[in-house]
Design an enzyme around this catalytic site. Structure first.
Site, short mmCIF file in Angstrom:
data_model
loop_
_atom_site.label_atom_id
_atom_site.label_comp_id
_atom_site.label_asym_id
_atom_site.label_seq_id
_atom_site.Cartn_x
_atom_site.Cartn_y
_atom_site.Cartn_z
N LEU A 28 0.86 -1.19 0.00
CA LEU A 28 0.00 0.00 0.00
C LEU A 28 0.90 1.24 0.00
CD1 LEU A 28 -2.90 1.26 0.41
CD2 LEU A 28 -2.36 1.29 2.83
N ILE A 29 0.70 2.10 -0.98
CA ILE A 29 1.54 3.31 -1.10
C ILE A 29 0.65 4.54 -1.06
CG2 ILE A 29 3.33 4.47 -2.47
CD1 ILE A 29 3.60 1.85 -4.09
N SER A 30 1.01 5.52 -0.25
CA SER A 30 0.25 6.78 -0.22
C SER A 30 0.88 7.80 -1.17
CB SER A 30 0.20 7.34 1.21
OG SER A 30 1.51 7.67 1.64
N SER A 34 1.64 11.52 -8.32
CA SER A 34 2.80 12.05 -9.06
C SER A 34 4.08 11.62 -8.36
CB SER A 34 2.73 13.59 -9.10
OG SER A 34 2.74 14.11 -7.78
N ASP A 85 -6.85 9.75 1.64
CA ASP A 85 -6.33 11.02 2.15
C ASP A 85 -5.72 10.71 3.51
OD1 ASP A 85 -5.90 13.46 3.36
OD2 ASP A 85 -7.80 14.35 2.71
N TYR A 175 9.10 22.01 7.62
CA TYR A 175 9.20 20.76 6.85
C TYR A 175 10.26 19.84 7.47
CZ TYR A 175 10.19 17.60 2.94
OH TYR A 175 10.40 16.48 2.17
N LYS A 179 9.99 15.98 9.26
CA LYS A 179 10.77 14.80 8.89
C LYS A 179 11.63 14.32 10.08
CE LYS A 179 9.37 14.50 4.55
NZ LYS A 179 8.61 13.36 4.02
N1 LIG Z 1 11.01 16.18 -4.09
C1 LIG Z 1 11.97 16.25 -3.17
O1 LIG Z 1 12.95 17.01 -3.33
C2 LIG Z 1 11.93 15.35 -1.96
C3 LIG Z 1 13.11 15.15 -1.24
C4 LIG Z 1 13.07 14.35 -0.09
C5 LIG Z 1 11.90 13.75 0.29
N2 LIG Z 1 10.76 13.97 -0.42
C6 LIG Z 1 9.53 13.33 0.05
O2 LIG Z 1 9.07 12.44 -0.94
C7 LIG Z 1 7.66 12.25 -0.79
C8 LIG Z 1 7.01 12.34 -2.16
O3 LIG Z 1 7.22 13.63 -2.70
P1 LIG Z 1 7.47 13.90 -4.26
O4 LIG Z 1 8.78 14.54 -4.39
O5 LIG Z 1 7.17 12.70 -5.05
O6 LIG Z 1 6.40 15.07 -4.51
P2 LIG Z 1 4.97 15.08 -5.22
O7 LIG Z 1 5.10 14.70 -6.64
O8 LIG Z 1 4.44 16.43 -4.89
O9 LIG Z 1 4.15 13.96 -4.45
C9 LIG Z 1 3.57 14.16 -3.20
C10 LIG Z 1 2.35 13.27 -3.13
O10 LIG Z 1 1.77 13.37 -1.82
C11 LIG Z 1 0.38 13.55 -2.01
N3 LIG Z 1 -0.31 14.12 -0.87
C12 LIG Z 1 -0.19 15.34 -0.30
N4 LIG Z 1 -1.06 15.48 0.72
C13 LIG Z 1 -1.73 14.30 0.80
C14 LIG Z 1 -2.75 13.80 1.65
N5 LIG Z 1 -3.29 14.55 2.63
N6 LIG Z 1 -3.21 12.53 1.47
C15 LIG Z 1 -2.69 11.76 0.49
N7 LIG Z 1 -1.75 12.18 -0.37
C16 LIG Z 1 -1.27 13.43 -0.21
C17 LIG Z 1 0.26 14.42 -3.25
O11 LIG Z 1 -1.07 14.40 -3.73
P3 LIG Z 1 -1.73 15.64 -4.50
O12 LIG Z 1 -1.33 15.47 -5.94
O13 LIG Z 1 -3.19 15.46 -4.28
O14 LIG Z 1 -1.19 16.89 -3.88
C18 LIG Z 1 1.27 13.70 -4.14
O15 LIG Z 1 0.69 12.54 -4.69
C19 LIG Z 1 7.20 13.31 0.21
O16 LIG Z 1 7.02 12.71 1.48
C20 LIG Z 1 8.36 14.28 0.27
O17 LIG Z 1 8.45 14.92 1.53
C21 LIG Z 1 10.74 14.74 -1.55
#
Ligand SMILES: NC(=O)c1ccc[n+]([C@@H]2O[C@H](COP(=O)([O-])OP(=O)(O)OC[C@H]3O[C@@H](n4cnc5c(N)ncnc54)[C@H](OP(=O)(O)O)[C@@H]3O)[C@@H](O)[C@H]2O)c1
Length: 331
Positions: A28-30, A34, A85, A175, A179
């Site tokens: 299961l992945i949340s 994207s 959600d 943020y 984490k």
């Molecule tokens: N990008 C970076 O530089 C980076 C670096 C380190 C760690 N991360 C971590 O990696 C993870 C994924 O991020 P990403 O980079 O792939 O960004 P992303 O493309 O913005 O993906 C974030 C996902 O989380 C979802 N989300 C937000 N609020 C939610 C909620 N209440 N319930 C369910 N889903 C929710 C978003 O859905 P919506 O489309 O509906 O908003 C989107 O599907 C995050 O935990 C982030 O903190 C990212």
């Protein structure tokens, strides 16, 4: 248990006798609309040994087009899409009730939101939303799947943390705090869960080129940051933002690369507690590791950002080409 066999008909597989040891694991992945979540769901669903049944979830099913297109033939076979959600107890319960027997073998807490800007200009509501999503969202899901995992005496909980869960980054205070909270929470839980043969892995990416950064930049381009003094705004807009863009441009990783690391972690018989994903970022993470007092990290970051901007850009380019690459944690 190992020799037991049963018929699995409703997990998208044709009715056939399969050995429980070979049964696909439900993952299961949340946050799969994207980025990392989408890539991970697709890579697991395309596993050539079909070891996984992926429940790829997102809060807004109106966004499922990209995932479904990338899943291709796996859709309805090894991948199903469901609404979830992470900020809603009802949504979590509803999602789990749709999974056969409610059994989740691997939970990936990936959903997350960012927040950047001068602290004085951010609302408490925005800060609470970050914690509700990044921290309590993961806690909510873990509490829901844990009883089943404990009963079955097996499971794996993967948490997409960040290098910002290990070291704070200027203008990312809230943020990073969310984490850090995940890191402390899951490190503590890991000890108890080993008694139940349940593993925890905190995956710690550096910058990843996904919608995440775009959403943040959009946020800050329209934000006015009331109650923030002109000096702080100047440091944020004219020092931090350009440096952040350069960081993503130079050492940013693709979501495919991060997903590959997570796939490896999930398939490991003895998954590690922590796993960084970006070797090009490790010299920056090392600043904290080599000086537990924290002074080296804080002073170097301060100088690089505010005094030695050209040196910072040059250093980032060196990291990008690999000449400064070092590894401080074993792979
Ligand atoms: N990008 C970076 O530089 C980076 C670096 C380190 C760690 N991360 C971590 O990696 C993870 C994924 O991020 P990403 O980079 O792939 O960004 P992303 O493309 O913005 O993906 C974030 C996902 O989380 C979802 N989300 C937000 N609020 C939610 C909620 N209440 N319930 C369910 N889903 C929710 C978003 O859905 P919506 O489309 O509906 O908003 C989107 O599907 C995050 O935990 C982030 O903190 C990212």
């Amino acid at each position: 248990m190992g020799g037991r066999s049963q018929v699995l008909a409703s997990r998208g597989h044709p009715s056939r006798e399969i050995n429980m040891a070979d049964a696909p694991r439900t993952v299961l992945i949340s946050g799969c609309s994207s980025g990392i979540g989408l890539e991970l769901a697709v890579q697991l669903a395309h596993d050539h040994r079909q070891r996984y049944q992926v429940v790829a979830t997102m809060r807004d099913l109106g966004k499922k087009g990209a995932l479904e297109a990338a899943a291709g033939e796996a859709l309805g076979q090894t991948l199903t899409v469901a609404q979830l959600d992470v900020c809603s107890d009802e949504s979590v319960a509803q999602c789990l009730s749709c999974i056969q027997g409610g059994e989740v073998d691997v939970l990936v807490n990936n959903a997350g939101v960012g927040l950047v800007g001068p602290l004085e200009g951010l609302s408490l509501a925005a800060m609470q939303n970050v914690f509700d999503t990044n921290f309590f969202g993961a806690v909510r899901l873990v509490r829901a799947v844990l009883p089943g995992m404990k009963k079955r005496r097996k499971g794996h909980i993967v948490v997409v943390s960040s290098v910002m869960g290990l070291q704070g980054v200027v203008f990312n205070e809230v943020y990073a705090a969310s984490k850090f909270a995940l890191e402390g929470f899951f490190e503590s839980l890991a000890v108890q869960l080993l008694q139940f043969n349940i593993f925890i892995t905190l995956v710690e990416p550096g910058p990843v080129v996904t919608d995440f950064e775009g959403k943040l930049l959009e946020q800050v381009s329209t934000a006015e940051f009331p109650d923030t003094d002109p000096d702080t705004l100047h440091y944020f807009r004219d020092f931090y933002l350009p440096a952040s863009r350069e960081l993503f441009r130079s050492v940013g990783q693709s979501p495919q690369d991060v997903a590959q690391v997570i796939v490896k972690v999930i398939s490991s018989p003895r998954p590690p507690l922590r796993r960084q994903t970006n070797a090009r970022y490790t010299p920056l993470a090392a600043l904290k590791a080599v000086d537990p007092s924290g002074s080296l990290y804080v002073r170097t970051s301060h100088r690089l950002l505010f005094r030695w901007t050209r040196f910072l850009n040059l250093g980032l380019r060196c990291l990008a080409c690999g000449c400064l690459r070092i590894r401080i944690w074993p792979r």
